[in-house]
Motif scaffolding. Structure first.
Motif, PDB file in Angstrom:
ATOM      1  N   SER A  40       7.529   4.080   8.912  1.00  0.00           N
ATOM      2  CA  SER A  40       7.350   2.864   8.130  1.00  0.00           C
ATOM      3  C   SER A  40       6.592   3.082   6.819  1.00  0.00           C
ATOM      4  CB  SER A  40       6.620   1.820   8.976  1.00  0.00           C
ATOM      5  OG  SER A  40       5.385   2.350   9.370  1.00  0.00           O
ATOM      6  N   GLY A  41       6.051   4.249   6.601  1.00  0.00           N
ATOM      7  CA  GLY A  41       5.329   4.511   5.351  1.00  0.00           C
ATOM      8  C   GLY A  41       3.899   4.014   5.358  1.00  0.00           C
ATOM      9  N   ASP A  42       3.465   3.406   6.470  1.00  0.00           N
ATOM     10  CA  ASP A  42       2.086   2.905   6.481  1.00  0.00           C
ATOM     11  C   ASP A  42       1.125   3.870   7.178  1.00  0.00           C
ATOM     12  OD1 ASP A  42       2.957   2.556   9.026  1.00  0.00           O
ATOM     13  OD2 ASP A  42       2.334   0.461   9.210  1.00  0.00           O
ATOM     14  N   LYS A  43       1.630   5.073   7.469  1.00  0.00           N
ATOM     15  CA  LYS A  43       0.782   6.106   8.058  1.00  0.00           C
ATOM     16  C   LYS A  43       1.012   7.385   7.269  1.00  0.00           C
ATOM     17  CE  LYS A  43       0.430   5.662  12.861  1.00  0.00           C
ATOM     18  NZ  LYS A  43       0.895   6.118  14.187  1.00  0.00           N
ATOM     19  N   MET A  44      -0.060   8.015   6.835  1.00  0.00           N
ATOM     20  CA  MET A  44       0.095   9.177   5.986  1.00  0.00           C
ATOM     21  C   MET A  44      -0.656  10.378   6.566  1.00  0.00           C
ATOM     22  SD  MET A  44      -0.734   9.218   1.961  1.00  0.00           S
ATOM     23  CE  MET A  44      -2.256  10.102   2.198  1.00  0.00           C
ATOM     24  N   ARG A  45      -0.002  11.541   6.468  1.00  0.00           N
ATOM     25  CA  ARG A  45      -0.625  12.774   6.972  1.00  0.00           C
ATOM     26  C   ARG A  45      -0.991  13.660   5.779  1.00  0.00           C
ATOM     27  NH1 ARG A  45      -0.245  15.867  11.793  1.00  0.00           N
ATOM     28  NH2 ARG A  45       1.110  14.278  12.670  1.00  0.00           N
ATOM     29  N   ILE A  60      -4.212   5.455   7.982  1.00  0.00           N
ATOM     30  CA  ILE A  60      -3.415   4.279   8.341  1.00  0.00           C
ATOM     31  C   ILE A  60      -3.681   3.192   7.306  1.00  0.00           C
ATOM     32  CG2 ILE A  60      -3.027   2.523  10.125  1.00  0.00           C
ATOM     33  CD1 ILE A  60      -4.062   4.749  12.102  1.00  0.00           C
ATOM     34  N   ALA A  61      -2.592   2.622   6.772  1.00  0.00           N
ATOM     35  CA  ALA A  61      -2.715   1.712   5.626  1.00  0.00           C
ATOM     36  C   ALA A  61      -3.626   0.521   5.912  1.00  0.00           C
ATOM     37  CB  ALA A  61      -1.335   1.236   5.193  1.00  0.00           C
ATOM     38  N   SER A  66     -11.858  -2.589   2.189  1.00  0.00           N
ATOM     39  CA  SER A  66     -12.310  -3.163   0.924  1.00  0.00           C
ATOM     40  C   SER A  66     -11.651  -2.447  -0.244  1.00  0.00           C
ATOM     41  CB  SER A  66     -13.835  -3.021   0.795  1.00  0.00           C
ATOM     42  OG  SER A  66     -14.154  -1.662   0.611  1.00  0.00           O
ATOM     43  N   ALA A  67     -11.757  -3.078  -1.411  1.00  0.00           N
ATOM     44  CA  ALA A  67     -11.236  -2.456  -2.633  1.00  0.00           C
ATOM     45  C   ALA A  67     -11.963  -1.149  -2.919  1.00  0.00           C
ATOM     46  CB  ALA A  67     -11.411  -3.411  -3.810  1.00  0.00           C
ATOM     47  N   TYR A  68     -13.263  -1.106  -2.583  1.00  0.00           N
ATOM     48  CA  TYR A  68     -14.019   0.117  -2.817  1.00  0.00           C
ATOM     49  C   TYR A  68     -13.448   1.282  -2.019  1.00  0.00           C
ATOM     50  CZ  TYR A  68     -17.650  -2.252  -5.443  1.00  0.00           C
ATOM     51  OH  TYR A  68     -18.325  -2.932  -6.397  1.00  0.00           O
ATOM     52  N   GLU A  69     -13.072   1.002  -0.770  1.00  0.00           N
ATOM     53  CA  GLU A  69     -12.513   2.076   0.060  1.00  0.00           C
ATOM     54  C   GLU A  69     -11.197   2.580  -0.520  1.00  0.00           C
ATOM     55  OE1 GLU A  69     -14.279   0.819   4.437  1.00  0.00           O
ATOM     56  OE2 GLU A  69     -12.150   1.265   4.232  1.00  0.00           O
ATOM     57  N   VAL A  70     -10.377   1.652  -0.994  1.00  0.00           N
ATOM     58  CA  VAL A  70      -9.089   2.057  -1.577  1.00  0.00           C
ATOM     59  C   VAL A  70      -9.340   2.847  -2.866  1.00  0.00           C
ATOM     60  CG1 VAL A  70      -6.890   1.274  -2.525  1.00  0.00           C
ATOM     61  CG2 VAL A  70      -7.905   0.086  -0.580  1.00  0.00           C
ATOM     62  N   TYR A  71     -10.253   2.335  -3.673  1.00  0.00           N
ATOM     63  CA  TYR A  71     -10.605   3.022  -4.916  1.00  0.00           C
ATOM     64  C   TYR A  71     -11.062   4.448  -4.630  1.00  0.00           C
ATOM     65  CZ  TYR A  71     -13.742   4.597  -8.579  1.00  0.00           C
ATOM     66  OH  TYR A  71     -14.369   5.364  -9.499  1.00  0.00           O
ATOM     67  N   ASP A  72     -11.939   4.581  -3.672  1.00  0.00           N
ATOM     68  CA  ASP A  72     -12.452   5.900  -3.324  1.00  0.00           C
ATOM     69  C   ASP A  72     -11.326   6.798  -2.822  1.00  0.00           C
ATOM     70  OD1 ASP A  72     -14.615   7.827  -2.688  1.00  0.00           O
ATOM     71  OD2 ASP A  72     -13.885   7.500  -0.659  1.00  0.00           O
ATOM     72  N   PHE A  73     -10.446   6.234  -1.997  1.00  0.00           N
ATOM     73  CA  PHE A  73      -9.358   7.027  -1.407  1.00  0.00           C
ATOM     74  C   PHE A  73      -8.408   7.548  -2.485  1.00  0.00           C
ATOM     75  CE2 PHE A  73      -5.182   7.254   0.777  1.00  0.00           C
ATOM     76  CZ  PHE A  73      -5.495   8.248   1.690  1.00  0.00           C
ATOM     77  N   ILE A  74      -7.965   6.670  -3.384  1.00  0.00           N
ATOM     78  CA  ILE A  74      -7.025   7.108  -4.433  1.00  0.00           C
ATOM     79  C   ILE A  74      -7.681   8.181  -5.299  1.00  0.00           C
ATOM     80  CG2 ILE A  74      -5.569   6.399  -6.363  1.00  0.00           C
ATOM     81  CD1 ILE A  74      -5.687   3.557  -5.308  1.00  0.00           C
ATOM     82  N   GLY A  75      -8.949   7.985  -5.597  1.00  0.00           N
ATOM     83  CA  GLY A  75      -9.655   8.929  -6.456  1.00  0.00           C
ATOM     84  C   GLY A  75      -9.856  10.292  -5.821  1.00  0.00           C
ATOM     85  N   LYS A 180      -1.800  -4.959   2.226  1.00  0.00           N
ATOM     86  CA  LYS A 180      -2.435  -5.383   3.470  1.00  0.00           C
ATOM     87  C   LYS A 180      -3.834  -5.955   3.244  1.00  0.00           C
ATOM     88  CE  LYS A 180       0.110  -2.332   6.635  1.00  0.00           C
ATOM     89  NZ  LYS A 180       0.695  -3.290   7.589  1.00  0.00           N
ATOM     90  N   ILE A 181      -4.564  -5.393   2.291  1.00  0.00           N
ATOM     91  CA  ILE A 181      -5.930  -5.917   2.104  1.00  0.00           C
ATOM     92  C   ILE A 181      -5.984  -7.011   1.038  1.00  0.00           C
ATOM     93  CG2 ILE A 181      -7.042  -3.781   2.808  1.00  0.00           C
ATOM     94  CD1 ILE A 181      -7.827  -3.405  -0.130  1.00  0.00           C
ATOM     95  N   ASP A 182      -4.943  -7.115   0.235  1.00  0.00           N
ATOM     96  CA  ASP A 182      -4.935  -8.041  -0.895  1.00  0.00           C
ATOM     97  C   ASP A 182      -5.320  -9.460  -0.491  1.00  0.00           C
ATOM     98  OD1 ASP A 182      -4.559  -9.179  -3.318  1.00  0.00           O
ATOM     99  OD2 ASP A 182      -2.374  -9.137  -3.257  1.00  0.00           O
TER     100      ASP A 182
END
Ligand code: ZN
Length: 354
Positions: A40-45, A60-61, A66-75, A180-182
């Motif tokens: 489904s694309g919502d789990k990444m290895r 797991i998506a 929080s936005a901070y967690e996503v920000y940190d992850f992408i970075g 999902k978090i939006d």
């Protein structure tokens, strides 16, 4: 870290370990591959180069809170850095951000980012026709166990950053995570404004132009003498379009890293306008409490302004630094598919104001 010369994340290239991931346990950079774990694309290895499958990380998506967690992850993702080659050592200059290896005992070598404080050049030698760099690079660690410390490194320890482009599979995973978090995030934040210029309380991080010692004769020169404002045509027909910043292809963007955390968008914008007469909009990304610096994006309406501003920010006669001495690192024009642009696309009402 491997150092392949691939310059894009094509499907074939994704089979290689040509991305870098800053791991959660030790904050060091490792060469990785990004794969979907499931249909489904919502789990990444994330698979680590030269490590067994036991070390894989599964993300797991809907686990981001929080936005901070996503920000940190992408970075934590970017293209794999490239080993600095001996004949190319002059590419490394003061103020540049690099990735460097650090040793912690016998087989424990890890990679962290650092800023070049100084390059002590030495005449290169030749061994069997091969050029060998004997220069010394004084670096200041930006993260890792030695953050803030200065160390001497040789050419073999220095890697050049290759940009913040992220693998397509990761971009697609992030889209799902953001969706999902939006809703939850927007509902939970009250009193936020649509104004991207967040008010900041003080200006300790205010930028100044610092002239390099070798160009001391420039100190008393007005900036216009070095930066010929009147000599070239500048400015673009102003456009009033309002935008989703990430998705607007008419906006030209420059990433500026190593900013003081106290710096505000309006201070950057005013500084640039005062120095160059270029009208910009600036977005400062939120930073995590343990990060020593933050990053921002400067946006403008036309290509000509972008070239001029890059010329100003990367002028070899001076550098831009905060009052505290932290030099700005303006390294890139943003691509449409890198993680910074992706972060700008995130609904702005959902960003937590700093
Ligand atoms: Zn050298």
């Amino acid at each position: 870290m491997s150092h392949s010369g691939d310059d894009s994340f094509s499907d074939a290239a994704e089979e290689c370990y040509n991305a870098e991931f800053r791991s959660y346990p030790d904050d060091a950079w490792y060469n990785v591959r990004v794969l979907f774990a499931g249909n489904s694309g919502d789990k990444m290895r994330v698979k680590y180069d030269n490590f067994s499958d036991d070390y894989d990380n599964i993300f797991i998506a809907d686990s981001f809170k929080s936005a901070y967690e996503v920000y940190d992850f992408i970075g934590r993702f970017r293209k794999a850095s490239a080993q600095l080659q001996d004949p190319d050592c002059s590419m490394v200059v003061k103020g540049m951000r690099v990735c460097s290896s650090d040793s912690f005992g016998n087989d424990d070598v890890r990679f962290y980012d650092a800023i070049i404080d100084e390059v002590l050049h030495k005449k290169h030698s030749y061994v069997n026709g091969q050029e060998e760099c004997e220069c010394t690079f004084l670096i200041s660690w930006l993260h890792g166990p030695n953050v803030g410390n200065t160390t001497d490194k040789g050419v073999a320890n220095i890697c050049l950053l290759q940009g913040s482009e992220i693998p397509p599979k990761l971009a697609s995973f992030i889209e799902i995570a953001l969706q999902k978090i939006d809703k939850a995030l927007c509902n939970s934040i009250s009193g936020t404004s649509n104004d991207l210029v967040a008010p900041h309380k003080d200006n300790k991080g205010s930028p100044i132009v610092k002239w390099k010692p070798s160009s001391s004769e420039c100190i008393r020169q007005p900036l216009s003498a070095v930066w010929p404002l009147g000599g070239i045509e500048f400015g673009c027909a102003s456009k009033q379009e309002e935008t989703d910043l990430g998705g607007d292809k008419n906006l030209h963007k420059i990433l500026v890293q190593n900013l003081e955390k106290e710096l505000s968008s309006s201070t950057v914008s005013e500084f640039i306008h005062k120095q160059t007469s270029i009208t910009t909009r600036v977005y400062i990304f939120p930073s995590l409490p343990w990060e020593p610096h933050t990053n921002g994006v400067i946006m403008m309406n036309c290509q000509k302004d972008l070239e001029r501003l890059l010329g100003f920010l990367q002028n070899p006669n001076h550098f831009i630094a905060s009052l505290n001495g932290r030099p700005w690192v303006a390294t890139e024009k943003l691509l449409t598919n890198d993680h910074w642009t992706l972060m700008l696309s995130f609904p702005k009402s959902c960003w937590i104001e700093q």
